[in-house]
Scaffold this motif. Structure first.
Motif, mmCIF file in Angstrom:
data_model
loop_
_atom_site.group_PDB
_atom_site.id
_atom_site.type_symbol
_atom_site.label_atom_id
_atom_site.label_comp_id
_atom_site.label_asym_id
_atom_site.label_seq_id
_atom_site.Cartn_x
_atom_site.Cartn_y
_atom_site.Cartn_z
ATOM 1 N N LYS A 1 0.958 -1.000 -0.331
ATOM 2 C CA LYS A 1 -0.086 0.151 -0.450
ATOM 3 C C LYS A 1 1.317 0.703 0.007
ATOM 4 C CE LYS A 1 -4.154 2.445 2.807
ATOM 5 N NZ LYS A 1 -4.764 2.429 3.755
ATOM 6 N N GLY A 2 1.542 1.128 0.270
ATOM 7 C CA GLY A 2 2.747 2.191 0.919
ATOM 8 C C GLY A 2 3.259 2.967 -0.067
ATOM 9 N N GLY A 3 3.396 1.495 -1.348
ATOM 10 C CA GLY A 3 4.947 1.348 -2.302
ATOM 11 C C GLY A 3 3.334 2.244 -3.499
ATOM 12 N N ALA A 4 2.016 1.805 -3.374
ATOM 13 C CA ALA A 4 1.210 2.356 -4.206
ATOM 14 C C ALA A 4 1.324 3.736 -3.903
ATOM 15 C CB ALA A 4 0.044 1.221 -4.152
ATOM 16 N N MET A 5 0.531 3.932 -2.574
ATOM 17 C CA MET A 5 0.363 5.366 -2.166
ATOM 18 C C MET A 5 2.484 6.504 -2.863
ATOM 19 S SD MET A 5 -1.036 4.956 0.909
ATOM 20 C CE MET A 5 -1.910 6.791 1.565
ATOM 21 N N LEU A 6 3.109 5.941 -2.690
ATOM 22 C CA LEU A 6 3.840 6.389 -2.973
ATOM 23 C C LEU A 6 4.013 7.095 -4.616
ATOM 24 C CD1 LEU A 6 6.663 7.860 -2.448
ATOM 25 C CD2 LEU A 6 7.919 5.657 -2.639
ATOM 26 N N ALA A 7 4.010 5.879 -5.409
ATOM 27 C CA ALA A 7 3.566 6.052 -7.497
ATOM 28 C C ALA A 7 2.333 7.337 -7.845
ATOM 29 C CB ALA A 7 3.723 4.872 -7.271
ATOM 30 N N ALA A 8 1.098 6.850 -6.543
ATOM 31 C CA ALA A 8 0.549 7.638 -7.837
ATOM 32 C C ALA A 8 0.721 8.575 -6.767
ATOM 33 C CB ALA A 8 -1.074 6.585 -6.357
#
Length: 502
Positions: free
Chosen positions: A442-449
């Motif tokens: 989730k953190g990786g997805a939030m960072l990319a978004a």
């Protein structure tokens, strides 16, 4: 819109589909990280990991009506392990796991050639068998034919990004864990490349964490059912990526990332490359956002200690949960009795971490009597893990002269109230538990978004708060100074004597 976050972990690989803007978890595809063992030596099976990732992407693509709405794939991973590829982009084995100790001699070689203080001034980390440079040197010494064939290397998440996009890259946070990055320039160290006769053209490009490095390859897009307009990004070191879900503040807060290992992360606006930090084996690094630096220390056997106990003393994970819940209820009623009868558990099942880092260190369980029960051992394991964290937290405070207001917890520990309360009582600190499903993905997805402008700010995650009991802290503090610290010191002296004797 949707985003996919991938977490290439030590124990499991997880692919998660999140829906924007609230990052609701739609679906998880997971599998055990394929690993082969030969006694203490271990290697990741990268072909199998890649096949599992492809299958996972295909499964996730079928979970929504229009796969074109999946905008990006962001990949986080365990640090240090590197993958070598030949001129045909085929994997050259071995892909040594980050925790495999076989390159201890190479770690010492780095110290002998560069110097302990100099390597720390350049890279911000101490030379250790965990790090990528030592693995690369070991392969050169023991598999010279394979070494001569290799044309490129990259980190775990970089390898998956390459398979998806065709671009060789690694992000800044993982680059800073290789023992090859110059912290002052944020580039590969020319000094180290020359010292060890490496070829700079074999190194991956260093990219900003979470930014789009390319699009999904056309042929692969068809195979996994996604759009070729899907962007690919590297979220970086798993602990750093996971911290995104907590909105970790600079200076005042620690991230406690739990899993197979357990880490303490402190964000700073500058790096600390002096001898005091070196002697405490505190790792500097580049953070995944805002051009911040990180101070990081980890315990090699946190979740692993609990797994060890479960495997040897219990019949199932359900029994572990029931025993932990029962202990927590009793601890709330009569914590003083628990503390007065606490066994000493020093959790060095795979060596010790900072501030007394030693891959040869062994664990201790002291105080067993004929009436000792399994539950007593489990309680001592949780407490021992917390005492190890206190050692590291105290080192951060002493070295930075900065008090810590809160500890933010992610990972499996968030499901264990006993462990969380012990963290608070033993470390005398507010503990905020982010019971976030798949925090790293989730953190990786939030960072990319965020980096790719799919969102304009980080979504605030909910948490549970645990506050310390001052009465309990005083008892634990006395125990720490009277029992835990002296026994730890005696153990270190004994292990040093035994190693000298051998």
């Amino acid at each position: 819109m949707y985003v996919i976050g991938i977490d290439i972990g030590t124990t499991n690989v997880k692919l998660c589909l999140f829906q924007l803007p609230n990052f609701e978890l739609v679906e998880v595809y997971r599998f055990s990280t394929p690993t082969k063992w030969n006694d203490k030596e271990s290697e990741f099976e990268m072909d199998k990991i890649w096949e599992g990732v492809k299958e996972g992407l295909y499964v996730l693509s079928k979970k929504i009506k229009n796969p074109k709405e999946i905008k990006t794939i962001s990949i986080a991973s365990a640090a240090q392990t590197i993958v070598l590829l030949d001129e045909h982009n085929q994997i050259l084995e071995p892909t040594i796991t980050w925790y495999d100790p076989r390159s201890k001699s190479e770690a010492e070689l780095v110290n002998n050639i560069v110097g302990r203080e100099e390597i720390y001034k350049i890279t911000g980390i101490v030379s250790h068998s965990n790090h990528s440079l030592t693995k690369l040197l070991w392969i050169r010494d023991h598999f010279p034919d394979q070494y001569l064939k290799f044309k490129k290397w990259t980190c775990l998440s970089g390898f998956i990004a390459f398979k998806l996009s065709g671009i060789y890259a690694t992000d800044v946070s993982l680059a800073s864990r290789t023992l090859l990055l110059d912290m002052s320039t944020r580039k590969w160290s020319k000094h180290l490349i020359e010292d060890f006769e490496l070829e700079v053209q074999t190194f991956p490009t260093i990219v900003e964490s979470g930014t789009a490095i390319s699009f999904l390859k056309d042929s692969l897009a068809i195979e996994v059912g996604l759009s070729p307009n899907t962007t690919i990004s590297i979220a970086g070191h798993d602990h750093m990526a996971g911290s995104i879900v907590t909105n970790l503040d600079v200076d005042k807060e620690l991230l406690n990332s739990t899993g197979t290992t357990e880490g303490l992360l402190l964000l700073k606006k500058e790096s600390f490359l002096n001898s005091d930090f070196q002697q405490n084996a505190i790792s500097n690094g580049l953070y995944v956002k805002d051009n911040l630096f990180s101070l990081y220390g980890s315990m090699p056997t946190a979740g692993y200690s609990i797994n060890w106990f479960t495997r040897n003393f219990l019949s199932s994970l359900d029994e572990l949960t029931q025993m932990s819940d029962g202990l927590y209820k009793e601890y709330q009623k009569n914590s003083k009795e628990f503390i007065e009868n606490l066994l000493v558990f020093i959790p060095h099942l795979r060596g010790s971490g900072p501030p007394h880092r030693d891959s040869h260190s062994k664990g201790i369980l002291y105080g067993i009597q004929d009436q000792t029960e399994k539950r007593d051992i489990l309680y001592s394991i949780f407490a021992g893990l917390c005492f190890e964290l206190r050692n590291l937290k105290d080192a951060y405070i002493d070295l930075t002269d900065q008090d810590i207001k809160s500890i933010k917890v992610i990972g499996p520990a968030t499901l264990n109230p006993l462990w969380l309360q012990l963290k608070s009582d033993i470390l005398n600190c507010e503990v905020l538990s982010y019971k976030t499903e798949e925090a790293v993905s989730k953190g990786g997805a939030m960072l990319a978004a965020l980096k790719q402008n799919f969102i304009d700010q980080i979504h605030v995650n909910s948490f549970d708060r645990y506050l310390p009991s001052q009465e309990n802290f005083k008892l634990y503090d006395e125990y720490f100074n009277r029992m835990y610290t002296p026994l730890s010191k005696i153990k270190r002296e004994f292990e040093l004597y035994k190693s000298t004797e051998i």
